[in-house]
Design an enzyme around this catalytic site. Structure first.
Site, PDB file in Angstrom:
ATOM      1  CG  HIS A  50      49.498  26.249  42.722  1.00 49.01           C
ATOM      2  ND1 HIS A  50      49.070  25.415  41.724  1.00 49.01           N
ATOM      3  CD2 HIS A  50      50.858  26.122  42.762  1.00 49.01           C
ATOM      4  CE1 HIS A  50      50.121  24.787  41.183  1.00 49.01           C
ATOM      5  NE2 HIS A  50      51.214  25.219  41.790  1.00 49.01           N
ATOM      6  CB  SER A  54      27.090  50.323  47.065  1.00 51.66           C
ATOM      7  OG  SER A  54      25.813  49.836  47.394  1.00 51.66           O
ATOM      8  CE  LYS A  87      31.114  46.870  48.272  1.00 49.62           C
ATOM      9  NZ  LYS A  87      29.951  46.193  47.685  1.00 49.62           N
ATOM     10  CD  GLU A 117      34.131  44.938  40.207  1.00 55.46           C
ATOM     11  OE1 GLU A 117      33.023  44.397  40.089  1.00 55.46           O
ATOM     12  OE2 GLU A 117      34.384  45.774  41.090  1.00 55.46           O
TER      13      GLU A 117
END
Ligand code: ARG
Length: 464
Positions: free
Chosen positions: A163, A284, A290, A297
Protein backbone atom coordinates in the site's frame (compact mmCIF):
# COMPACT_ATOMS: atom_id res chain seq x y z
CA UNK A 1 3.07 10.97 -49.88
CA UNK A 2 1.74 9.76 -53.22
CA UNK A 3 4.41 11.61 -55.18
CA UNK A 4 7.08 9.00 -54.58
CA UNK A 5 4.80 6.41 -56.16
CA UNK A 6 4.83 6.55 -59.95
CA UNK A 7 1.71 5.51 -61.84
CA UNK A 8 1.41 1.93 -63.01
CA UNK A 9 -1.45 -0.27 -64.12
CA UNK A 10 -3.34 -2.15 -61.49
CA UNK A 11 -2.11 -5.70 -61.02
CA UNK A 12 -5.48 -7.38 -60.88
CA UNK A 13 -6.36 -6.71 -64.37
CA UNK A 14 -8.99 -6.64 -66.90
CA UNK A 15 -12.14 -7.17 -64.93
CA UNK A 16 -12.73 -3.53 -64.02
CA UNK A 17 -14.41 -1.00 -66.28
CA UNK A 18 -13.23 2.18 -64.54
CA UNK A 19 -10.06 3.07 -62.68
CA UNK A 20 -9.99 3.26 -58.91
CA UNK A 21 -9.89 6.83 -57.61
CA UNK A 22 -6.64 8.11 -56.16
CA UNK A 23 -8.20 8.36 -52.73
CA UNK A 24 -9.44 4.77 -52.83
CA UNK A 25 -6.04 3.62 -54.05
CA UNK A 26 -4.38 5.33 -51.12
CA UNK A 27 -7.02 4.02 -48.74
CA UNK A 28 -6.66 0.40 -49.82
CA UNK A 29 -2.91 0.29 -50.42
CA UNK A 30 -0.63 -1.16 -47.79
CA UNK A 31 2.74 -0.81 -49.49
CA UNK A 32 3.66 2.22 -47.34
CA UNK A 33 3.93 -0.07 -44.34
CA UNK A 34 4.02 -3.68 -45.57
CA UNK A 35 7.18 -3.12 -47.62
CA UNK A 36 8.97 -4.00 -44.43
CA UNK A 37 7.90 -7.59 -45.17
CA UNK A 38 9.93 -7.57 -48.40
CA UNK A 39 12.69 -9.88 -47.17
CA UNK A 40 10.38 -12.53 -45.77
CA UNK A 41 8.12 -12.18 -48.83
CA UNK A 42 11.05 -13.03 -51.09
CA UNK A 43 12.13 -15.87 -48.82
CA UNK A 44 8.61 -17.34 -49.02
CA UNK A 45 8.45 -16.90 -52.79
CA UNK A 46 11.78 -18.65 -53.29
CA UNK A 47 10.66 -21.62 -51.18
CA UNK A 48 7.37 -21.77 -53.09
CA UNK A 49 9.14 -21.60 -56.48
CA UNK A 50 11.62 -24.28 -55.44
CA UNK A 51 8.69 -26.58 -54.54
CA UNK A 52 6.84 -25.77 -57.79
CA UNK A 53 9.94 -26.81 -59.74
CA UNK A 54 10.49 -29.95 -57.65
CA UNK A 55 6.86 -30.90 -58.35
CA UNK A 56 7.31 -30.15 -62.07
CA UNK A 57 4.64 -27.44 -61.91
CA UNK A 58 7.16 -24.94 -63.28
CA UNK A 59 10.40 -25.72 -65.13
CA UNK A 60 13.91 -25.66 -63.72
CA UNK A 61 14.61 -22.77 -66.07
CA UNK A 62 11.69 -20.83 -64.54
CA UNK A 63 13.13 -21.48 -61.09
CA UNK A 64 16.58 -20.27 -62.17
CA UNK A 65 15.03 -17.12 -63.65
CA UNK A 66 13.00 -16.47 -60.51
CA UNK A 67 16.09 -16.87 -58.35
CA UNK A 68 18.10 -14.51 -60.55
CA UNK A 69 15.33 -11.92 -60.55
CA UNK A 70 14.80 -12.11 -56.80
CA UNK A 71 18.53 -11.67 -56.15
CA UNK A 72 18.41 -8.52 -58.20
CA UNK A 73 15.28 -7.26 -56.41
CA UNK A 74 16.86 -7.91 -53.02
CA UNK A 75 19.89 -5.88 -54.04
CA UNK A 76 17.64 -3.06 -55.24
CA UNK A 77 15.68 -3.05 -52.00
CA UNK A 78 18.79 -3.15 -49.82
CA UNK A 79 20.43 -0.31 -51.70
CA UNK A 80 17.24 1.77 -51.59
CA UNK A 81 16.87 1.74 -55.39
CA UNK A 82 13.70 -0.33 -55.55
CA UNK A 83 10.81 1.79 -56.73
CA UNK A 84 7.77 1.10 -54.55
CA UNK A 85 4.57 1.89 -56.42
CA UNK A 86 1.34 2.86 -54.73
CA UNK A 87 -0.58 1.68 -57.78
CA UNK A 88 0.69 -1.83 -57.13
CA UNK A 89 -1.05 -1.81 -53.77
CA UNK A 90 1.16 -3.94 -51.57
CA UNK A 91 4.58 -5.48 -51.11
CA UNK A 92 3.56 -8.71 -52.83
CA UNK A 93 2.36 -7.16 -56.07
CA UNK A 94 5.27 -4.71 -56.18
CA UNK A 95 7.80 -7.49 -56.01
CA UNK A 96 5.94 -9.76 -58.42
CA UNK A 97 5.61 -7.01 -60.99
CA UNK A 98 9.28 -6.13 -60.79
CA UNK A 99 10.18 -9.81 -61.07
CA UNK A 100 8.19 -10.06 -64.26
CA UNK A 101 9.90 -6.95 -65.62
CA UNK A 102 13.26 -8.55 -64.91
CA UNK A 103 12.69 -12.18 -65.97
CA UNK A 104 9.49 -12.26 -68.05
CA UNK A 105 7.11 -15.23 -67.99
CA UNK A 106 8.85 -17.05 -65.13
CA UNK A 107 7.84 -14.10 -62.97
CA UNK A 108 4.23 -14.55 -64.05
CA UNK A 109 4.35 -18.26 -63.15
CA UNK A 110 5.50 -17.66 -59.57
CA UNK A 111 1.96 -17.12 -58.31
CA UNK A 112 0.82 -20.58 -59.52
CA UNK A 113 -0.98 -22.46 -56.73
CA UNK A 114 -0.73 -19.48 -54.41
CA UNK A 115 -2.79 -16.45 -53.39
CA UNK A 116 -1.84 -13.24 -51.65
CA UNK A 117 -3.98 -14.53 -48.80
CA UNK A 118 -1.74 -17.45 -47.91
CA UNK A 119 1.29 -15.43 -49.01
CA UNK A 120 0.69 -12.59 -46.56
CA UNK A 121 -0.18 -14.97 -43.72
CA UNK A 122 3.14 -16.73 -44.35
CA UNK A 123 5.04 -13.44 -44.46
CA UNK A 124 3.63 -12.26 -41.15
CA UNK A 125 4.48 -15.53 -39.47
CA UNK A 126 8.04 -15.42 -40.78
CA UNK A 127 8.39 -11.82 -39.68
CA UNK A 128 6.98 -12.57 -36.24
CA UNK A 129 9.21 -15.59 -35.74
CA UNK A 130 12.23 -13.35 -36.29
CA UNK A 131 10.82 -10.67 -34.00
CA UNK A 132 10.13 -13.19 -31.23
CA UNK A 133 13.68 -14.51 -31.48
CA UNK A 134 15.03 -10.96 -31.17
CA UNK A 135 12.76 -10.27 -28.21
CA UNK A 136 13.81 -13.49 -26.48
CA UNK A 137 17.45 -12.42 -26.82
CA UNK A 138 16.67 -8.97 -25.41
CA UNK A 139 14.63 -10.33 -22.50
CA UNK A 140 17.59 -12.50 -21.64
CA UNK A 141 19.99 -9.55 -21.80
CA UNK A 142 17.71 -7.54 -19.52
CA UNK A 143 17.44 -10.40 -17.05
CA UNK A 144 21.23 -10.82 -16.98
CA UNK A 145 21.65 -7.08 -16.31
CA UNK A 146 19.14 -7.23 -13.46
CA UNK A 147 20.79 -10.34 -12.00
CA UNK A 148 24.14 -8.47 -12.06
CA UNK A 149 22.54 -5.57 -10.20
CA UNK A 150 20.95 -7.98 -7.71
CA UNK A 151 24.29 -9.63 -7.07
CA UNK A 152 26.01 -6.32 -6.33
CA UNK A 153 23.20 -5.50 -3.90
CA UNK A 154 22.36 -8.86 -2.37
CA UNK A 155 22.94 -7.30 1.08
CA UNK A 156 21.66 -3.77 0.44
CA UNK A 157 18.63 -3.02 2.59
CA UNK A 158 15.60 -0.93 1.74
CA UNK A 159 12.05 -0.75 3.01
CA UNK A 160 9.63 -3.09 1.31
CA UNK A 161 6.20 -1.54 0.81
CA UNK A 162 2.61 -2.67 0.75
CA UNK A 163 0.00 0.00 0.00
CA UNK A 164 3.06 2.25 -0.48
CA UNK A 165 3.47 2.14 3.32
CA UNK A 166 6.67 0.81 4.88
CA UNK A 167 6.03 -2.88 5.50
CA UNK A 168 9.16 -4.95 6.14
CA UNK A 169 12.81 -4.56 5.21
CA UNK A 170 13.90 -6.33 2.05
CA UNK A 171 17.16 -6.63 0.18
CA UNK A 172 17.56 -4.66 -3.04
CA UNK A 173 18.85 -7.84 -4.66
CA UNK A 174 15.58 -9.56 -3.81
CA UNK A 175 13.62 -6.61 -5.20
CA UNK A 176 15.51 -6.78 -8.51
CA UNK A 177 15.02 -10.54 -8.72
CA UNK A 178 11.25 -10.00 -8.56
CA UNK A 179 11.54 -8.35 -11.99
CA UNK A 180 13.84 -11.12 -13.20
CA UNK A 181 10.99 -13.54 -12.43
CA UNK A 182 8.45 -11.39 -14.28
CA UNK A 183 10.61 -11.10 -17.37
CA UNK A 184 11.30 -14.83 -17.14
CA UNK A 185 7.59 -15.59 -17.41
CA UNK A 186 7.38 -13.10 -20.28
CA UNK A 187 10.08 -15.05 -22.10
CA UNK A 188 8.17 -18.30 -21.50
CA UNK A 189 5.04 -16.74 -22.97
CA UNK A 190 6.92 -15.50 -26.03
CA UNK A 191 8.54 -18.89 -26.57
CA UNK A 192 5.17 -20.58 -26.25
CA UNK A 193 3.57 -18.16 -28.70
CA UNK A 194 6.39 -18.94 -31.17
CA UNK A 195 5.20 -22.55 -31.38
CA UNK A 196 1.84 -21.46 -32.79
CA UNK A 197 3.39 -18.79 -34.99
CA UNK A 198 5.76 -21.27 -36.58
CA UNK A 199 3.28 -23.10 -38.84
CA UNK A 200 2.98 -22.72 -42.58
CA UNK A 201 -0.18 -21.29 -44.19
CA UNK A 202 1.20 -21.45 -47.75
CA UNK A 203 -0.66 -23.97 -49.88
CA UNK A 204 -4.01 -22.78 -48.56
CA UNK A 205 -4.13 -20.48 -51.59
CA UNK A 206 -7.08 -18.06 -51.52
CA UNK A 207 -9.11 -20.10 -49.04
CA UNK A 208 -9.82 -23.65 -50.20
CA UNK A 209 -6.44 -25.02 -51.25
CA UNK A 210 -5.20 -25.48 -54.81
CA UNK A 211 -5.69 -27.85 -57.73
CA UNK A 212 -1.92 -28.15 -58.27
CA UNK A 213 0.03 -31.12 -56.85
CA UNK A 214 1.90 -29.05 -54.28
CA UNK A 215 4.17 -30.32 -51.50
CA UNK A 216 3.45 -28.23 -48.44
CA UNK A 217 5.75 -30.19 -46.12
CA UNK A 218 8.64 -29.42 -48.41
CA UNK A 219 7.96 -25.67 -48.22
CA UNK A 220 7.53 -25.89 -44.45
CA UNK A 221 10.90 -27.60 -44.14
CA UNK A 222 12.64 -25.09 -46.42
CA UNK A 223 11.29 -22.18 -44.38
CA UNK A 224 11.97 -23.76 -40.99
CA UNK A 225 8.31 -24.14 -39.98
CA UNK A 226 7.52 -26.89 -37.48
CA UNK A 227 4.34 -27.94 -39.27
CA UNK A 228 1.80 -26.84 -41.88
CA UNK A 229 -1.51 -25.23 -40.94
CA UNK A 230 -4.11 -27.98 -41.17
CA UNK A 231 -7.12 -26.06 -42.42
CA UNK A 232 -6.91 -23.70 -45.36
CA UNK A 233 -9.85 -21.49 -44.30
CA UNK A 234 -8.35 -21.01 -40.85
CA UNK A 235 -4.82 -20.55 -42.18
CA UNK A 236 -5.62 -17.58 -44.42
CA UNK A 237 -7.94 -15.82 -42.05
CA UNK A 238 -7.13 -16.08 -38.37
CA UNK A 239 -4.58 -13.82 -36.76
CA UNK A 240 -4.86 -15.27 -33.26
CA UNK A 241 -1.11 -15.84 -33.17
CA UNK A 242 -0.55 -12.10 -33.67
CA UNK A 243 -3.08 -11.28 -30.96
CA UNK A 244 -1.38 -13.72 -28.63
CA UNK A 245 1.95 -12.08 -29.38
CA UNK A 246 0.52 -8.63 -28.63
CA UNK A 247 -0.91 -9.92 -25.35
CA UNK A 248 2.51 -11.28 -24.39
CA UNK A 249 4.09 -7.98 -25.49
CA UNK A 250 1.56 -6.00 -23.44
CA UNK A 251 2.57 -7.99 -20.38
CA UNK A 252 6.28 -7.33 -21.02
CA UNK A 253 5.49 -3.62 -21.25
CA UNK A 254 3.33 -3.83 -18.13
CA UNK A 255 6.27 -5.24 -16.22
CA UNK A 256 8.57 -2.61 -17.71
CA UNK A 257 6.04 0.00 -16.68
CA UNK A 258 5.93 -1.21 -13.08
CA UNK A 259 9.72 -1.11 -12.92
CA UNK A 260 9.67 2.35 -14.51
CA UNK A 261 7.25 3.62 -11.89
CA UNK A 262 9.63 2.49 -9.17
CA UNK A 263 12.66 4.01 -10.89
CA UNK A 264 10.86 7.35 -11.18
CA UNK A 265 9.88 7.30 -7.51
CA UNK A 266 13.32 6.14 -6.38
CA UNK A 267 15.03 8.88 -8.38
CA UNK A 268 12.86 11.66 -6.97
CA UNK A 269 15.09 13.80 -4.72
CA UNK A 270 12.53 13.27 -1.95
CA UNK A 271 13.38 9.57 -2.00
CA UNK A 272 16.90 9.52 -3.46
CA UNK A 273 17.33 5.73 -3.52
CA UNK A 274 18.98 5.70 -6.94
CA UNK A 275 20.46 7.81 -9.65
CA UNK A 276 20.14 6.95 -13.32
CA UNK A 277 23.12 7.56 -15.61
CA UNK A 278 22.95 10.91 -17.38
CA UNK A 279 22.69 9.35 -20.82
CA UNK A 280 19.17 8.13 -19.99
CA UNK A 281 17.93 11.45 -18.60
CA UNK A 282 17.22 14.92 -19.91
CA UNK A 283 17.18 18.38 -18.43
CA UNK A 284 14.53 21.07 -18.40
CA UNK A 285 14.56 23.98 -20.82
CA UNK A 286 13.58 26.35 -18.03
CA UNK A 287 14.66 24.82 -14.70
CA UNK A 288 18.46 24.45 -14.67
CA UNK A 289 18.51 22.12 -11.67
CA UNK A 290 16.36 19.39 -13.27
CA UNK A 291 17.46 15.90 -14.27
CA UNK A 292 14.42 13.99 -15.41
CA UNK A 293 14.05 10.20 -15.72
CA UNK A 294 12.65 10.45 -19.24
CA UNK A 295 13.35 6.89 -20.30
CA UNK A 296 11.30 5.19 -17.57
CA UNK A 297 8.58 7.81 -17.94
CA UNK A 298 8.35 7.24 -21.68
CA UNK A 299 8.39 3.48 -21.25
CA UNK A 300 5.49 3.82 -18.83
CA UNK A 301 3.70 5.92 -21.44
CA UNK A 302 4.48 3.61 -24.34
CA UNK A 303 2.89 0.74 -22.42
CA UNK A 304 -0.41 2.44 -23.22
CA UNK A 305 0.11 2.24 -26.96
CA UNK A 306 1.10 -1.43 -26.83
CA UNK A 307 -1.97 -2.25 -24.74
CA UNK A 308 -3.95 -0.30 -27.34
CA UNK A 309 -2.54 -2.41 -30.18
CA UNK A 310 -3.75 -5.56 -28.43
CA UNK A 311 -7.27 -4.14 -28.31
CA UNK A 312 -6.98 -3.06 -31.98
CA UNK A 313 -6.19 -6.60 -33.09
CA UNK A 314 -8.84 -8.22 -30.94
CA UNK A 315 -11.41 -5.82 -32.34
CA UNK A 316 -10.12 -6.31 -35.89
CA UNK A 317 -10.69 -10.05 -35.63
CA UNK A 318 -13.94 -10.34 -33.75
CA UNK A 319 -16.37 -9.53 -36.57
CA UNK A 320 -14.76 -11.47 -39.39
CA UNK A 321 -16.56 -14.38 -41.03
CA UNK A 322 -14.41 -17.04 -42.69
CA UNK A 323 -12.19 -16.75 -44.60
CA UNK A 324 -9.84 -13.89 -45.57
CA UNK A 325 -11.18 -10.33 -45.41
CA UNK A 326 -9.36 -7.16 -46.22
CA UNK A 327 -9.77 -6.12 -42.59
CA UNK A 328 -6.71 -8.26 -41.95
CA UNK A 329 -4.52 -5.76 -43.76
CA UNK A 330 -5.00 -3.61 -40.66
CA UNK A 331 -3.08 -6.13 -38.54
CA UNK A 332 0.30 -4.87 -39.68
CA UNK A 333 0.73 -1.39 -38.27
CA UNK A 334 -0.26 -2.35 -34.71
CA UNK A 335 1.91 -5.43 -34.94
CA UNK A 336 4.94 -3.59 -36.32
CA UNK A 337 4.61 -0.81 -33.78
CA UNK A 338 4.34 -3.36 -30.98
CA UNK A 339 7.56 -5.03 -32.13
CA UNK A 340 9.38 -1.71 -32.58
CA UNK A 341 8.29 -0.37 -29.21
CA UNK A 342 9.15 -3.57 -27.40
CA UNK A 343 12.53 -4.04 -29.07
CA UNK A 344 13.63 -0.44 -28.42
CA UNK A 345 12.36 -0.48 -24.86
CA UNK A 346 14.04 -3.76 -23.96
CA UNK A 347 17.29 -2.68 -25.58
CA UNK A 348 17.35 0.56 -23.60
CA UNK A 349 16.38 -1.07 -20.32
CA UNK A 350 19.04 -3.77 -20.60
CA UNK A 351 21.58 -0.98 -21.01
CA UNK A 352 20.04 1.30 -18.39
CA UNK A 353 20.00 -1.40 -15.68
CA UNK A 354 23.80 -1.23 -15.70
CA UNK A 355 23.58 2.56 -15.34
CA UNK A 356 21.57 2.55 -12.11
CA UNK A 357 23.62 3.90 -9.20
CA UNK A 358 22.18 2.63 -5.92
CA UNK A 359 22.40 4.76 -2.76
CA UNK A 360 22.41 2.20 0.07
CA UNK A 361 22.56 4.88 2.83
CA UNK A 362 19.34 6.49 1.64
CA UNK A 363 17.62 3.12 1.38
CA UNK A 364 18.80 2.12 4.84
CA UNK A 365 17.71 5.41 6.39
CA UNK A 366 14.25 4.94 4.91
CA UNK A 367 14.04 1.36 6.19
CA UNK A 368 14.79 2.62 9.70
CA UNK A 369 11.64 4.72 9.59
CA UNK A 370 8.18 3.23 9.69
CA UNK A 371 8.71 0.36 12.17
CA UNK A 372 9.69 -2.08 9.47
CA UNK A 373 10.67 -4.74 12.01
CA UNK A 374 7.35 -4.75 13.89
CA UNK A 375 6.39 -8.11 12.35
CA UNK A 376 9.73 -9.50 13.50
CA UNK A 377 8.91 -8.53 17.07
CA UNK A 378 5.50 -10.20 16.79
CA UNK A 379 7.10 -13.37 15.35
CA UNK A 380 9.63 -13.27 18.23
CA UNK A 381 6.80 -13.28 20.78
CA UNK A 382 5.06 -16.12 18.98
CA UNK A 383 8.24 -18.16 19.15
CA UNK A 384 8.24 -17.48 22.93
CA UNK A 385 4.76 -19.01 23.17
CA UNK A 386 2.34 -16.09 22.69
CA UNK A 387 -0.52 -16.66 20.21
CA UNK A 388 0.04 -14.57 17.06
CA UNK A 389 -3.01 -12.31 17.54
CA UNK A 390 -1.89 -11.41 21.06
CA UNK A 391 1.63 -10.79 19.84
CA UNK A 392 0.25 -8.52 17.10
CA UNK A 393 -1.65 -6.54 19.75
CA UNK A 394 1.37 -6.21 22.05
CA UNK A 395 3.55 -4.91 19.23
CA UNK A 396 0.86 -2.46 18.14
CA UNK A 397 1.06 -0.94 21.62
CA UNK A 398 4.85 -0.80 21.36
CA UNK A 399 4.63 0.98 17.99
CA UNK A 400 2.24 3.51 19.45
CA UNK A 401 4.64 4.21 22.29
CA UNK A 402 7.47 4.69 19.77
CA UNK A 403 5.34 7.12 17.80
CA UNK A 404 4.79 9.18 20.92
CA UNK A 405 8.50 9.10 21.79
CA UNK A 406 9.54 9.70 18.20
CA UNK A 407 11.87 6.68 18.08
CA UNK A 408 12.18 3.25 16.44
CA UNK A 409 11.40 -0.09 18.09
CA UNK A 410 15.11 -0.86 18.18
CA UNK A 411 15.69 2.35 20.18
CA UNK A 412 13.54 1.15 23.10
CA UNK A 413 15.43 -0.23 26.09
CA UNK A 414 14.81 -3.77 27.28
CA UNK A 415 12.83 -2.44 30.25
CA UNK A 416 10.66 -0.31 28.00
CA UNK A 417 10.00 -3.25 25.67
CA UNK A 418 9.14 -5.51 28.58
CA UNK A 419 6.21 -3.24 29.42
CA UNK A 420 4.49 -4.69 26.37
CA UNK A 421 5.33 -8.32 27.10
CA UNK A 422 7.23 -10.02 29.87
CA UNK A 423 8.36 -12.60 27.32
CA UNK A 424 10.78 -10.09 25.81
CA UNK A 425 14.39 -10.81 26.71
CA UNK A 426 17.94 -9.69 25.86
CA UNK A 427 17.89 -11.60 22.56
CA UNK A 428 15.22 -9.22 21.22
CA UNK A 429 17.55 -6.62 19.80
CA UNK A 430 19.05 -8.99 17.24
CA UNK A 431 15.52 -9.47 15.93
CA UNK A 432 14.81 -5.76 15.67
CA UNK A 433 17.75 -4.89 13.39
CA UNK A 434 17.21 -4.63 9.65
CA UNK A 435 19.93 -7.21 9.03
CA UNK A 436 18.38 -9.65 11.50
CA UNK A 437 14.98 -9.15 9.92
CA UNK A 438 16.04 -10.02 6.36
CA UNK A 439 18.45 -12.78 7.39
CA UNK A 440 15.62 -14.52 9.24
CA UNK A 441 13.56 -14.93 6.07
CA UNK A 442 15.82 -17.67 4.92
CA UNK A 443 13.80 -20.02 2.73
CA UNK A 444 13.27 -20.36 -1.03
CA UNK A 445 11.61 -17.17 -2.20
CA UNK A 446 12.57 -15.23 0.95
CA UNK A 447 14.50 -11.96 1.04
CA UNK A 448 17.56 -13.18 3.05
CA UNK A 449 20.87 -12.32 1.33
CA UNK A 450 21.74 -16.04 1.44
CA UNK A 451 18.57 -16.82 -0.54
CA UNK A 452 19.22 -13.99 -2.97
CA UNK A 453 22.64 -15.45 -3.69
CA UNK A 454 21.17 -18.94 -4.10
CA UNK A 455 18.53 -17.58 -6.50
CA UNK A 456 21.24 -15.80 -8.48
CA UNK A 457 23.17 -19.07 -8.80
CA UNK A 458 20.05 -20.84 -10.08
CA UNK A 459 19.29 -18.01 -12.51
CA UNK A 460 22.84 -17.83 -13.86
CA UNK A 461 22.75 -21.56 -14.55
CA UNK A 462 19.42 -21.19 -16.36
CA UNK A 463 20.47 -18.08 -18.30
CA UNK A 464 23.67 -19.77 -19.47
N1 ARG B 1 -2.17 -6.51 -48.46
C1 ARG B 1 -3.02 -7.61 -48.15
C2 ARG B 1 -3.02 -7.86 -46.64
O1 ARG B 1 -2.22 -7.31 -45.99
C3 ARG B 1 -2.56 -8.83 -48.85
C4 ARG B 1 -3.62 -9.83 -49.11
C5 ARG B 1 -4.60 -9.24 -50.04
N2 ARG B 1 -5.50 -10.20 -50.54
C6 ARG B 1 -6.57 -9.85 -51.25
N3 ARG B 1 -7.32 -10.78 -51.68
N4 ARG B 1 -6.85 -8.60 -51.49
O2 ARG B 1 -3.79 -8.58 -46.10
Amino acid sequence: MTDQFAKKDQAWSARFSEPVSDLVKRYTASVFFDKRLAHVDILGSLAHAEMLAAQKIISDQDLADIRRGMACILAEIDSGQFEWLLDLEDVHLNIEKRLTELVGDAGKRLHTGRSRNDQVATDIRLYMRGAIDDILGLLKALRVALVDLAETHADTLLPGFTHMQVAQPVTFGHHMLAYVEMFGRDAERMADCRKRVNRLPLGSAALAGTTFPIDRERVAKTLGFDDVCHNSLDAVSDRDFAIEFCAAAALVMTHISRLSEELVIWMSPRVGFIDIADRFCTGSSIMPQKKNPDVPELARGKTGRVNGHLISLLTLMKGQPLAYNKDNQEDKEPLFDTVDTLVDTLRIFADMAGGIAVRPEAMRAAALQGYATATDLADYLVKKGLPFRDAHEAVAHAVRACEQKGCDLADLSLDELRQFSALIDTDVHAVLTLEGSVAARNHVGGTAPEQVRAAIRRLRAALG
